[in-house]
Design a protein around this motif. Sequence first.
Motif, PDB file in Angstrom:
ATOM      1  N   GLY A 176     -79.193 -41.346   3.092  1.00  0.00           N
ATOM      2  CA  GLY A 176     -78.415 -42.414   4.295  1.00  0.00           C
ATOM      3  C   GLY A 176     -79.050 -43.432   4.026  1.00  0.00           C
ATOM      4  N   ILE A 177     -79.870 -43.454   3.698  1.00  0.00           N
ATOM      5  CA  ILE A 177     -80.653 -44.717   4.071  1.00  0.00           C
ATOM      6  C   ILE A 177     -79.987 -45.510   2.869  1.00  0.00           C
ATOM      7  CG2 ILE A 177     -83.165 -46.435   3.848  1.00  0.00           C
ATOM      8  CD1 ILE A 177     -84.559 -43.808   5.480  1.00  0.00           C
ATOM      9  N   MET A 178     -80.155 -44.742   1.290  1.00  0.00           N
ATOM     10  CA  MET A 178     -79.891 -45.773  -0.239  1.00  0.00           C
ATOM     11  C   MET A 178     -78.378 -46.108   0.076  1.00  0.00           C
ATOM     12  SD  MET A 178     -77.739 -44.664  -2.576  1.00  0.00           S
ATOM     13  CE  MET A 178     -77.804 -42.664  -2.580  1.00  0.00           C
ATOM     14  N   ALA A 179     -77.554 -45.373   1.159  1.00  0.00           N
ATOM     15  CA  ALA A 179     -75.849 -45.542   1.214  1.00  0.00           C
ATOM     16  C   ALA A 179     -75.611 -46.764   2.128  1.00  0.00           C
ATOM     17  CB  ALA A 179     -74.842 -44.134   2.124  1.00  0.00           C
ATOM     18  N   LEU A 180     -77.004 -46.795   3.225  1.00  0.00           N
ATOM     19  CA  LEU A 180     -76.677 -48.057   3.683  1.00  0.00           C
ATOM     20  C   LEU A 180     -76.632 -49.549   2.528  1.00  0.00           C
ATOM     21  CD1 LEU A 180     -78.467 -47.249   6.910  1.00  0.00           C
ATOM     22  CD2 LEU A 180     -76.615 -47.657   6.317  1.00  0.00           C
ATOM     23  N   GLY A 181     -77.502 -49.499   2.153  1.00  0.00           N
ATOM     24  CA  GLY A 181     -77.914 -50.396   0.633  1.00  0.00           C
ATOM     25  C   GLY A 181     -75.875 -50.501   0.055  1.00  0.00           C
ATOM     26  N   VAL A 182     -75.825 -49.181  -0.613  1.00  0.00           N
ATOM     27  CA  VAL A 182     -74.982 -49.443  -1.242  1.00  0.00           C
ATOM     28  C   VAL A 182     -73.851 -49.977  -0.021  1.00  0.00           C
ATOM     29  CG1 VAL A 182     -73.180 -47.908  -2.652  1.00  0.00           C
ATOM     30  CG2 VAL A 182     -75.285 -47.226  -2.595  1.00  0.00           C
ATOM     31  N   TYR A 183     -73.925 -49.279   0.409  1.00  0.00           N
ATOM     32  CA  TYR A 183     -72.344 -50.031   1.691  1.00  0.00           C
ATOM     33  C   TYR A 183     -72.987 -51.518   1.567  1.00  0.00           C
ATOM     34  CZ  TYR A 183     -69.896 -50.713   6.114  1.00  0.00           C
ATOM     35  OH  TYR A 183     -69.262 -51.237   6.930  1.00  0.00           O
ATOM     36  N   MET A 184     -73.690 -52.468   1.951  1.00  0.00           N
ATOM     37  CA  MET A 184     -73.625 -53.315   2.035  1.00  0.00           C
ATOM     38  C   MET A 184     -73.384 -54.077   0.396  1.00  0.00           C
ATOM     39  SD  MET A 184     -77.612 -54.706   3.609  1.00  0.00           S
ATOM     40  CE  MET A 184     -76.805 -56.426   3.222  1.00  0.00           C
ATOM     41  N   LEU A 242     -69.749 -57.392   0.433  1.00  0.00           N
ATOM     42  CA  LEU A 242     -70.381 -58.317  -0.496  1.00  0.00           C
ATOM     43  C   LEU A 242     -69.298 -57.666  -1.430  1.00  0.00           C
ATOM     44  CD1 LEU A 242     -72.984 -58.828  -1.475  1.00  0.00           C
ATOM     45  CD2 LEU A 242     -71.445 -60.322  -0.353  1.00  0.00           C
ATOM     46  N   GLY A 243     -67.801 -56.732  -1.844  1.00  0.00           N
ATOM     47  CA  GLY A 243     -67.384 -56.390  -2.925  1.00  0.00           C
ATOM     48  C   GLY A 243     -67.656 -55.838  -3.967  1.00  0.00           C
ATOM     49  N   LEU A 244     -69.347 -55.744  -4.821  1.00  0.00           N
ATOM     50  CA  LEU A 244     -69.717 -55.607  -5.373  1.00  0.00           C
ATOM     51  C   LEU A 244     -70.002 -54.419  -5.631  1.00  0.00           C
ATOM     52  CD1 LEU A 244     -72.289 -59.039  -4.990  1.00  0.00           C
ATOM     53  CD2 LEU A 244     -70.353 -58.946  -6.650  1.00  0.00           C
ATOM     54  N   ALA A 245     -69.925 -53.859  -7.292  1.00  0.00           N
ATOM     55  CA  ALA A 245     -70.418 -52.806  -7.435  1.00  0.00           C
ATOM     56  C   ALA A 245     -70.984 -52.739  -7.908  1.00  0.00           C
ATOM     57  CB  ALA A 245     -68.880 -52.683  -8.448  1.00  0.00           C
ATOM     58  N   ASP A 246     -72.259 -52.547  -7.246  1.00  0.00           N
ATOM     59  CA  ASP A 246     -73.719 -53.050  -7.978  1.00  0.00           C
ATOM     60  C   ASP A 246     -74.708 -51.904  -8.956  1.00  0.00           C
ATOM     61  OD1 ASP A 246     -75.990 -54.237  -8.184  1.00  0.00           O
ATOM     62  OD2 ASP A 246     -76.613 -53.772  -6.084  1.00  0.00           O
ATOM     63  N   LEU A 247     -74.680 -51.474  -9.825  1.00  0.00           N
ATOM     64  CA  LEU A 247     -75.079 -50.547 -10.929  1.00  0.00           C
ATOM     65  C   LEU A 247     -76.455 -50.629 -10.689  1.00  0.00           C
ATOM     66  CD1 LEU A 247     -72.314 -50.066 -13.969  1.00  0.00           C
ATOM     67  CD2 LEU A 247     -72.407 -48.830 -10.828  1.00  0.00           C
ATOM     68  N   THR A 248     -77.098 -51.522  -9.650  1.00  0.00           N
ATOM     69  CA  THR A 248     -78.632 -51.239 -10.503  1.00  0.00           C
ATOM     70  C   THR A 248     -79.207 -50.336  -9.507  1.00  0.00           C
ATOM     71  OG1 THR A 248     -78.177 -53.953 -10.268  1.00  0.00           O
ATOM     72  CG2 THR A 248     -80.584 -53.313  -9.685  1.00  0.00           C
ATOM     73  N   VAL A 249     -78.649 -50.222  -8.629  1.00  0.00           N
ATOM     74  CA  VAL A 249     -79.166 -48.922  -7.934  1.00  0.00           C
ATOM     75  C   VAL A 249     -79.503 -48.324  -8.376  1.00  0.00           C
ATOM     76  CG1 VAL A 249     -78.485 -47.131  -5.946  1.00  0.00           C
ATOM     77  CG2 VAL A 249     -76.952 -49.313  -5.463  1.00  0.00           C
ATOM     78  N   ASP A 250     -78.695 -47.568  -9.705  1.00  0.00           N
ATOM     79  CA  ASP A 250     -79.523 -46.617  -9.855  1.00  0.00           C
ATOM     80  C   ASP A 250     -80.756 -46.458 -10.471  1.00  0.00           C
ATOM     81  OD1 ASP A 250     -77.273 -44.859 -10.055  1.00  0.00           O
ATOM     82  OD2 ASP A 250     -77.501 -44.764 -11.768  1.00  0.00           O
ATOM     83  N   GLY A 251     -81.583 -47.912 -10.352  1.00  0.00           N
ATOM     84  CA  GLY A 251     -82.581 -48.348 -11.213  1.00  0.00           C
ATOM     85  C   GLY A 251     -83.581 -48.803  -9.979  1.00  0.00           C
ATOM     86  N   SER A 252     -83.450 -48.637  -8.736  1.00  0.00           N
ATOM     87  CA  SER A 252     -84.249 -49.972  -7.907  1.00  0.00           C
ATOM     88  C   SER A 252     -84.543 -48.648  -7.468  1.00  0.00           C
ATOM     89  CB  SER A 252     -83.358 -50.988  -7.157  1.00  0.00           C
ATOM     90  OG  SER A 252     -82.509 -50.107  -6.807  1.00  0.00           O
ATOM     91  N   LEU A 253     -83.816 -47.065  -7.255  1.00  0.00           N
ATOM     92  CA  LEU A 253     -84.434 -46.134  -6.333  1.00  0.00           C
ATOM     93  C   LEU A 253     -85.569 -45.502  -7.085  1.00  0.00           C
ATOM     94  CD1 LEU A 253     -83.283 -43.756  -3.594  1.00  0.00           C
ATOM     95  CD2 LEU A 253     -82.922 -42.644  -6.119  1.00  0.00           C
ATOM     96  N   ALA A 254     -85.353 -45.338  -8.305  1.00  0.00           N
ATOM     97  CA  ALA A 254     -86.563 -45.098  -8.887  1.00  0.00           C
ATOM     98  C   ALA A 254     -87.841 -46.041  -9.316  1.00  0.00           C
ATOM     99  CB  ALA A 254     -85.874 -44.540 -10.566  1.00  0.00           C
ATOM    100  N   THR A 255     -87.467 -47.581  -9.450  1.00  0.00           N
ATOM    101  CA  THR A 255     -88.706 -47.921  -8.443  1.00  0.00           C
ATOM    102  C   THR A 255     -89.437 -48.413  -7.454  1.00  0.00           C
ATOM    103  OG1 THR A 255     -87.438 -50.267 -10.074  1.00  0.00           O
ATOM    104  CG2 THR A 255     -88.499 -50.695  -8.936  1.00  0.00           C
ATOM    105  N   ALA A 261     -85.468 -46.232   0.372  1.00  0.00           N
ATOM    106  CA  ALA A 261     -84.902 -44.755   0.351  1.00  0.00           C
ATOM    107  C   ALA A 261     -85.562 -44.273  -0.916  1.00  0.00           C
ATOM    108  CB  ALA A 261     -83.734 -44.700  -0.243  1.00  0.00           C
ATOM    109  N   GLY A 262     -86.020 -44.603  -1.580  1.00  0.00           N
ATOM    110  CA  GLY A 262     -86.869 -43.957  -2.989  1.00  0.00           C
ATOM    111  C   GLY A 262     -87.953 -43.771  -2.673  1.00  0.00           C
ATOM    112  N   GLY A 263     -88.903 -44.717  -2.194  1.00  0.00           N
ATOM    113  CA  GLY A 263     -90.242 -44.433  -1.699  1.00  0.00           C
ATOM    114  C   GLY A 263     -90.570 -43.047  -0.736  1.00  0.00           C
TER     115      GLY A 263
END
Length: 219
Positions: A10-18, A23-36, A187-189
Amino acid sequence: GGIAQGLIWGIMALGVYMTYRMLGLADLTVDGSLATGGAVCIMLVLAGWNPQLALIIAFLAGVAAGLITGFLHTKLGIPDILAGILTQISLYSINLNIMGKANQAVNVNKVSFLFSSNAKNLPRTIALACVVCGVLVVLLYMYLGTEHGSALRATGINGAMARAQGINTNSMKVIGLALSNGLVALAGGVLSQYQGFADINMGRGAIVIGLAAVIIGEV
């Protein structure tokens, strides 16, 4: 265990929501930043850092990833989807370098984590995850009610009108991407502490889960 993991995601979902809704942006960085976030957290703990301090550094690592995506999108004119893909692919190699190999584990018997998948500690983990989610929601709500937060929301709703009102929409996009990926990395941490290890593929499909959570939540 499912409830605990759901709250962490759910913490990650808050980030995706932003990014996705505000912002209306499809940010696919999420798959990498979670692991980071997971990689940074676990490696710092292995180096003897305090687990809670490691979570803060993981958040900052996610912010850095978001800043890179924002730079590619706003300064170099790369479309938001492609900018996110480029950063995500780059993070795969970066995460491998951070961990030194595909996965790293921590001896949970020697390190005391606040978030643990141990059955006897699950009630505490669920309670703490609820508190963390609640605090983040309140902080985001307060921030989005400020003048700066309103400018961020205006950028996503109508960028042309926002620019006409004197808002630097590029800066708002960069800030939004940075905060979003910071939350994802946090969330990844937390997830890496919960499961006791970080894996190079732990963020695979995270954006799909995040988008599904946002859509279901809105409904």
